[in-house]
Design a protein around this motif. Structure first.
Motif, mmCIF file in Angstrom:
data_model
loop_
_atom_site.group_PDB
_atom_site.id
_atom_site.type_symbol
_atom_site.label_atom_id
_atom_site.label_comp_id
_atom_site.label_asym_id
_atom_site.label_seq_id
_atom_site.Cartn_x
_atom_site.Cartn_y
_atom_site.Cartn_z
ATOM 1 N N GLY A 70 20.333 50.876 31.775
ATOM 2 C CA GLY A 70 19.873 50.369 32.778
ATOM 3 C C GLY A 70 20.389 50.736 34.125
ATOM 4 N N GLN A 71 21.293 51.856 34.095
ATOM 5 C CA GLN A 71 21.865 52.037 35.379
ATOM 6 C C GLN A 71 21.126 52.443 36.754
ATOM 7 N N VAL A 72 19.996 53.221 36.175
ATOM 8 C CA VAL A 72 19.184 53.694 37.262
ATOM 9 C C VAL A 72 18.255 52.531 37.592
ATOM 10 N N LEU A 73 17.652 51.955 36.659
ATOM 11 C CA LEU A 73 16.873 50.836 36.964
ATOM 12 C C LEU A 73 17.480 49.886 37.979
ATOM 13 N N ALA A 74 18.599 49.367 37.358
ATOM 14 C CA ALA A 74 19.452 48.495 38.213
ATOM 15 C C ALA A 74 19.798 49.056 39.498
ATOM 16 N N GLY A 75 19.915 50.304 39.645
ATOM 17 C CA GLY A 75 19.997 51.043 41.113
ATOM 18 C C GLY A 75 18.765 50.731 41.720
ATOM 19 N N VAL A 76 17.478 50.905 41.326
ATOM 20 C CA VAL A 76 16.403 50.576 41.990
ATOM 21 C C VAL A 76 16.134 49.107 42.544
ATOM 22 N N ILE A 77 16.657 48.266 41.555
ATOM 23 C CA ILE A 77 16.588 46.717 42.016
ATOM 24 C C ILE A 77 17.328 46.447 42.977
ATOM 25 N N LEU A 78 18.673 46.887 42.873
ATOM 26 C CA LEU A 78 19.524 46.465 43.833
ATOM 27 C C LEU A 78 19.271 47.227 45.041
ATOM 28 N N GLY A 79 18.442 48.553 45.221
ATOM 29 C CA GLY A 79 18.294 49.176 46.255
ATOM 30 C C GLY A 79 16.936 48.565 46.779
ATOM 31 N N LEU A 80 16.046 47.849 46.041
ATOM 32 C CA LEU A 80 14.744 47.013 46.557
ATOM 33 C C LEU A 80 15.569 45.788 47.504
ATOM 34 N N ALA A 81 16.701 45.211 46.814
ATOM 35 C CA ALA A 81 17.215 44.151 47.451
ATOM 36 C C ALA A 81 17.903 44.390 48.853
ATOM 37 N N MET A 82 19.045 45.374 48.752
ATOM 38 C CA MET A 82 19.779 45.834 49.957
ATOM 39 C C MET A 82 18.967 46.678 50.798
ATOM 40 N N GLY A 83 17.761 47.426 50.572
ATOM 41 C CA GLY A 83 16.981 47.771 51.418
ATOM 42 C C GLY A 83 16.020 46.915 52.057
ATOM 43 N N PHE B 26 15.401 40.562 48.569
ATOM 44 C CA PHE B 26 16.873 40.435 48.766
ATOM 45 C C PHE B 26 17.511 39.614 47.956
ATOM 46 N N ALA B 27 17.300 38.478 47.968
ATOM 47 C CA ALA B 27 17.987 37.304 47.269
ATOM 48 C C ALA B 27 17.721 37.383 45.735
ATOM 49 N N ALA B 28 16.373 37.621 45.494
ATOM 50 C CA ALA B 28 16.178 37.966 43.920
ATOM 51 C C ALA B 28 17.052 38.969 43.256
ATOM 52 N N GLY B 29 16.680 40.089 43.955
ATOM 53 C CA GLY B 29 17.252 41.408 43.576
ATOM 54 C C GLY B 29 18.863 41.470 43.519
ATOM 55 N N LEU B 30 19.534 40.665 44.533
ATOM 56 C CA LEU B 30 20.822 40.840 44.574
ATOM 57 C C LEU B 30 21.378 39.886 43.314
ATOM 58 N N PHE B 31 20.687 38.691 43.057
ATOM 59 C CA PHE B 31 20.937 37.941 41.919
ATOM 60 C C PHE B 31 20.957 38.521 40.427
ATOM 61 N N VAL B 32 19.845 39.392 40.339
ATOM 62 C CA VAL B 32 19.527 39.918 39.301
ATOM 63 C C VAL B 32 20.743 40.970 38.763
ATOM 64 N N ILE B 40 18.213 33.715 34.213
ATOM 65 C CA ILE B 40 16.742 33.945 34.440
ATOM 66 C C ILE B 40 16.062 33.764 33.149
ATOM 67 N N PHE B 41 16.710 34.376 32.095
ATOM 68 C CA PHE B 41 16.121 34.248 30.799
ATOM 69 C C PHE B 41 15.883 33.103 30.342
ATOM 70 N N SER B 42 16.868 32.249 30.566
ATOM 71 C CA SER B 42 17.221 30.935 30.138
ATOM 72 C C SER B 42 15.905 29.845 30.363
ATOM 73 N N LEU B 43 15.222 30.338 31.464
ATOM 74 C CA LEU B 43 13.908 29.665 31.909
ATOM 75 C C LEU B 43 12.906 29.708 30.602
ATOM 76 N N HIS B 60 24.765 45.984 33.853
ATOM 77 C CA HIS B 60 26.171 45.839 33.455
ATOM 78 C C HIS B 60 26.987 47.046 34.272
ATOM 79 N N ASP B 61 26.531 48.416 34.165
ATOM 80 C CA ASP B 61 27.221 49.602 34.479
ATOM 81 C C ASP B 61 26.975 49.365 36.085
ATOM 82 N N MET B 62 25.992 49.243 36.400
ATOM 83 C CA MET B 62 25.470 49.072 37.947
ATOM 84 C C MET B 62 26.370 48.095 38.714
ATOM 85 N N ARG B 63 26.594 46.869 37.999
ATOM 86 C CA ARG B 63 27.351 45.720 38.551
ATOM 87 C C ARG B 63 28.775 46.223 39.056
#
Lengths: 234, 71
Positions: A70-83, B26-32, B40-43, B60-63
């Protein structure tokens, strides 16, 4: 610029920068995460909360693979958000940013945002590897971290607006005001409540790699959005 | 002179709809990535989602690496 073009270049630049961030983390941060989780496992065995069995390691391997993948996928999601946040701020502030062209202006804004909503909050609430952190305090820590980021970000906007109203050298009072505001925040905001029990060299090296990863995102998003803006602006 | 500067500073060439759409991303991605603990999956899966922590484990690792409090 057309709305669809603007949204597309913002999302694509955020996703690419997030991919860069995730990839760099995969290379630089993962070894420290593995090391910290190893310590966590040893602690579980020592306390009797888990047993060093084949079943334990089979379960461990299955979720560690999921976490790592999930590291890279989460990076892309966070990138979309912060971008997206970066794109909004760039669109609203572009005309008042210094710089000869969009690439320069975009990189300058990325530097300002890197400093004010990442580095300064990081100095108060630095990143920690897995073995640090009590699950009972995670909500409190999340509130403190987000509050600091929000206050620093709002603070820089307010003091920038204030400096715009001032003339000549008085403009520096805006910067001075922001510095004072941040110093006050550092003293007023509560400390991270969790004690660090992991070896400090592991924690510090993890933090350094973490900063490199996040910094790669801000540099990438500044460059890429600037280049896209220059190319697609009409 | 100052009036002209003020006009150029406040003028933006992007629509409010674009700003709103990006604010939602921004809000959705940051929350995820930063904060989901099964919400989210609890819905869909109800209370079990808070046990499985599927998104939490995926991010987890990116967090940790991005500085968000995790556990």
């Amino acid at each position: 610029m057309k709305t669809i073009t603007f949204i597309t270049i913002v999302l694509v630049s955020g996703a690419i920068a997030g991919f860069v961030h995730g990839t760099i983390n995969f290379a630089l941060v993962e070894p420290y995460l593995d090391q910290a989780i190893g310590l966590e496992n040893e602690s579980l065995f020592a306390s009797g909360e888990a047993e060093d069995t084949l079943e334990f390691w089979a379960e461990y391997e299955s979720y560690r693979i999921w976490q790592k993948s999930g590291q890279v996928l989460a990076g892309v999601i966070l990138g979309l958000a912060m971008g997206s946040l970066f794109g909004i701020v760039y669109a609203l502030s572009r005309n008042s940013l210094p710089g000869k062209n969009d690439v320069t202006r975009s990189v300058i804004l990325a530097g300002i945002m890197w400093l004010t909503i990442y580095i300064i909050p990081f100095l108060k609430y630095p990143a920690n590897p897995p073995t640090v952190g009590d699950g009972e305090t995670v909500m409190l820590r999340a509130i403190l971290y987000v509050s600091f980021i929000a206050l620093s970000g709002i603070g820089v906007v307010i003091f920038y607006k204030l400096s715009q109203k001032l003339q000549n050298n008085k403009k520096y009072f805006g910067l001075f005001g922001y510095v004072i505001f941040i110093i006050i925040l550092f003293f007023v905001m509560p400390e991270n409540p969790d004690e660090i029990t992991a070896p400090m060299n592991l924690v510090n090296e993890f933090r350094f790699m973490s900063v490199l990863g996040v910094s790669s995102f801000w540099l990438s998003v500044g460059l890429i959005l600037g280049l896209f803006w220059k190319k697609f602006e009409k | 002179m100052s009036r002209t500067e003020q006009l150029s500073v406040s003028k933006t060439s992007v629509s409010k709809i674009a700003i709103l759409a990006l604010a939602i991303v921004f809000a959705a991605g940051l929350f995820v990535v930063g904060f989901d603990q099964g919400h989210i999956f609890s819905l869909v899966y109800g209370e079990q989602a808070f046990v499985d922590l599927t998104i939490h484990e995926l991010t987890h690792d990116m967090r940790h690496a991005a500085g968000f409090p995790c556990h």
